[in-house]
Design a protein around this motif. Structure first.
Motif, short mmCIF file in Angstrom:
data_model
loop_
_atom_site.label_atom_id
_atom_site.label_comp_id
_atom_site.label_asym_id
_atom_site.label_seq_id
_atom_site.Cartn_x
_atom_site.Cartn_y
_atom_site.Cartn_z
N LYS A 42 -15.54 -9.06 -39.70
CA LYS A 42 -16.26 -8.89 -38.42
C LYS A 42 -16.53 -7.40 -38.14
O LYS A 42 -17.64 -7.03 -37.78
N LEU A 100 -11.37 -11.47 -40.28
CA LEU A 100 -11.28 -10.59 -39.11
C LEU A 100 -11.71 -9.17 -39.46
O LEU A 100 -12.33 -8.47 -38.66
N VAL A 150 -20.79 -11.26 -34.80
CA VAL A 150 -19.96 -12.06 -35.71
C VAL A 150 -18.84 -12.73 -34.93
O VAL A 150 -18.15 -12.09 -34.14
N GLU A 151 -18.69 -14.01 -35.17
CA GLU A 151 -17.54 -14.74 -34.62
C GLU A 151 -16.64 -15.12 -35.78
O GLU A 151 -17.14 -15.50 -36.85
N VAL A 152 -15.34 -15.04 -35.59
CA VAL A 152 -14.41 -15.41 -36.66
C VAL A 152 -13.56 -16.56 -36.17
O VAL A 152 -12.98 -16.49 -35.08
N LYS A 168 -26.84 -14.67 -35.97
CA LYS A 168 -25.40 -14.73 -35.73
C LYS A 168 -24.69 -15.06 -37.05
O LYS A 168 -25.22 -15.80 -37.87
N GLU A 225 -20.40 -6.13 -38.19
CA GLU A 225 -20.92 -5.62 -36.92
C GLU A 225 -21.27 -4.14 -37.03
O GLU A 225 -22.28 -3.69 -36.50
N ASN A 278 -9.85 -2.12 -37.26
CA ASN A 278 -9.86 -2.87 -38.52
C ASN A 278 -8.48 -2.96 -39.17
O ASN A 278 -8.33 -3.62 -40.20
N ASN A 296 -21.02 -16.64 -38.41
CA ASN A 296 -19.71 -17.25 -38.16
C ASN A 296 -18.88 -17.07 -39.41
O ASN A 296 -19.32 -17.48 -40.49
#
Ligand code: F6R
Length: 366
Positions: free
Chosen positions: A69, A66, A80-82, A52, A73, A232, A54
Motif C-alpha cells: 500500500k 500492507l 489502495v485498500e489492503v 483503485k 500509493e 512502511n 485492493n
C-alpha cells in the motif's frame, strides 16, 4: 538437503540474497527507465484505467500487502485498500471493472485468498497475483501473475517468500507508476539501481547474525514482546511479532509506534522487551520519542536501525545496526533481523522451528 544449516528456516533466511536477485532478474529495464513484468498480461491502457487497487492476502503475505500500500500509493498515486482474505471474501467488497485486485500468496493455494480472487473476478474486476508456486490455483485463475522466484520454501514460517513478495511489490508499484505517469523514467531508473544493490545489502544484514543471537539470549525468557514501527516499517513490526509467536510461542504484538500511548503503553514494565524499527527517515525523531516513552516506564528497548549515533545509543538498551538503502527498500532490509531474532529465540527455547505446533505450510481449508 538443509545445505549444512541446522534448520530449513535458517537456510531460507540465508538464501534471500539469491532469491531476491532471481526475483529481479530480467525485470529492470535500465535504459528505458522501466519495469518489465513478463506475465502481467494487462496492457498499459487497462492498467491506466484502474482507479483503485485492493490487496488481498493472509498472514505474512498480508503484511507484505500492507507494505505494498505504501509503495503503490507513493509511486503510482492510486488509492489502495489492503484486506485479510477471510474478511474480504465475506464483506461484499466494492469491486468494479476499474478495480485491480492483487492477491499475494506464497503457496498459491490458500483457500481464503483463492476465494477472494473469485469474488473479485466474479464482480468483473481485474486480478493479478504475486505467487511463489508456478501454476498454483491462484496463479492459474488470475489475469496476470508476478512470480516471486524464492524457490521452494520448506520452513513453515515464511521468510524468503516474504522478502521476495516485497521486491515484487516494488517492481509492480514502479510499473504502475510508469504507466500512470506518476513515476518518471529517471526516478524509475534510480529505483532500479537501488533494487540491484539489495542482494548485497541483505548479505551485509546477515552479518549481524551473531549480534542478534546475543540479544536473543538475553530475552529468550520474556513472556511478552512488543514490536513498534511507523509508516512502511509498521507492517515489519507486525511481521516480527508474528514470526516470534509462530516459532517461539512467546506472545508478541506489533503496533504502529504512534498508537502505543493509546493502550499498549499500560503493558510496559521492566519485563517487557520492545523491539523498535528505527530507519533513518523522516519518522526518526518521532520513533525516538516513542523509545523514550518506553524507557521512562523501565521497558527494555532493542533498536533496529541503519543509523547508529549517540541519539539512538542514549535511548536504547541494545542497538543492532543494518545497512541503509532507499526508504522504499528499507522494509526488506529490516525484515532480516525480525527473522533472525525469532529464529534464535526459538532455537534457544528448543522448539520445532521448521514445523511449529498447530501450523500447516499451506492452508487449503478456510
Ligand atoms: C507465516 C506464514 C503464514 C502464511 C499464510 C498465507 O509465517 O507463513 O502466515 O503467510 O498462511 O500463506 P500463503 O502466502 O501461501 O497464501
Amino acid at each position: 538437503e538443509k545445505g549444512g544449516y541446522r534448520h530449513f528456516m535458517l537456510k531460507e533466511i540465508y538464501e534471500q540474497p539469491r532469491a531476491m536477485a532471481d526475483t529481479l532478474a530480467g525485470r529492470i529495464r535500465e535504459e528505458a527507465g522501466d519495469i518489465y513484468l513478463e506475465d502481467l498480461n494487462l496492457d498499459d491502457e487497462t492498467l491506466r484505467s484502474m482507479d483503485k487497487v485492493n490487496i488481498v492476502a493472509c498472514g505474512t503475505s498480508w503484511h507484505a500487502g500492507l507494505v505494498g500500500k505504501f509503495l503503490a500509493e507513493k509511486l503510482a498515486r492510486v488509492p489502495v485498500e489492503v484486506d485479510i482474505a477471510s474478511e474480504f471474501r465475506y464483506r461484499d467488497p466494492i469491486v468494479t471493472p476499474r478495480t485491480l485486485t492483487v492477491l499475494i500468496s506464497q503457496s498459491g493455494e490458500t483457500a481464503d485468498t483463492l476465494a477472494g480472487l473469485r469474488e473479485a473476478k466474479g464482480k468483473g474486476g481485474k486480478v493479478v497475483s504475486i505467487c511463489n508456486v508456478v501454476d498454483s490455483s491462484i496463479a492459474r485463475e488470475s489475469d496476470g501473475v508476478i512470480y516471486t522466484h524464492a524457490g521452494p520454501e520448506i520452513g513453515v514460517a515464511s521468510t524468503k517468500a516474504f522478502t521476495t513478495q516485497l521486491v515484487a511489490l516494488v517492481l509492480f508499484a514502479c510499473k504502475l507508476g510508469r504507466v500512470r505517469g506518476t513515476l518518471d523514467e529517471n526516478e524509475c531508473r534510480l529505483l532500479g539501481e537501488e533494487l540491484v544493490k539489495l542482494p548485497r545489502k541483505i548479505e551485509e544484514a546477515l552479518e549481524q547474525d551473531a549480534a542478534i543471537e546475543e540479544v536473543a539470549k538475553l530475552y529468550m525468557n520474556a513472556s511478552d514482546f512488543l514490536y513498534l514501527g511507523r509508516g512502511n516499517q509498521y507492517p515489519i513490526a507486525l511481521e516480527g511479532a508474528l514470526k516470534l509467536k509462530e516459532i517461539s510461542y512467546i506472545h508478541a504484538e506489533g503496533y504502529p509506534a504512534g498508537e502505543m500511548k493509546h493502550g499498549p503503553i499500560a503493558l510496559i514494565d521492566e519485563h517487557l522487551p520492545v523491539v523498535v524499527l528505527l530507519p533513518n527517515n523522516e519518522t526518526r525523531e518521532k520513533v525516538i520519542s516513542n523509545m523514550q516513552e518506553v524507557r521512562a516506564r523501565a521497558g527494555q528497548v532493542i533498536a533496529i536501525t541503519d543509523l547508529d549515533d549517540s541519539l539512538v545509543r542514549d535511548n536504547a538498551d541494545h542497538v543492532l545496526t543494518f545497512p541503509g538503502i532507499r526508504d522504499e527498500l528499507m522494509p526488506v532490509v529490516l525484515s532480516v533481523p525480525m527473522q533472525l531474532l525469532a529464529y534464535h529465540i526459538a532455537v534457544l527455547k528448543g522448539t520445532d522451528v521448521d514445523q511449529p505446533r498447530n501450523l500447516a505450510k499451506s492452508v487449503t481449508v478456510e
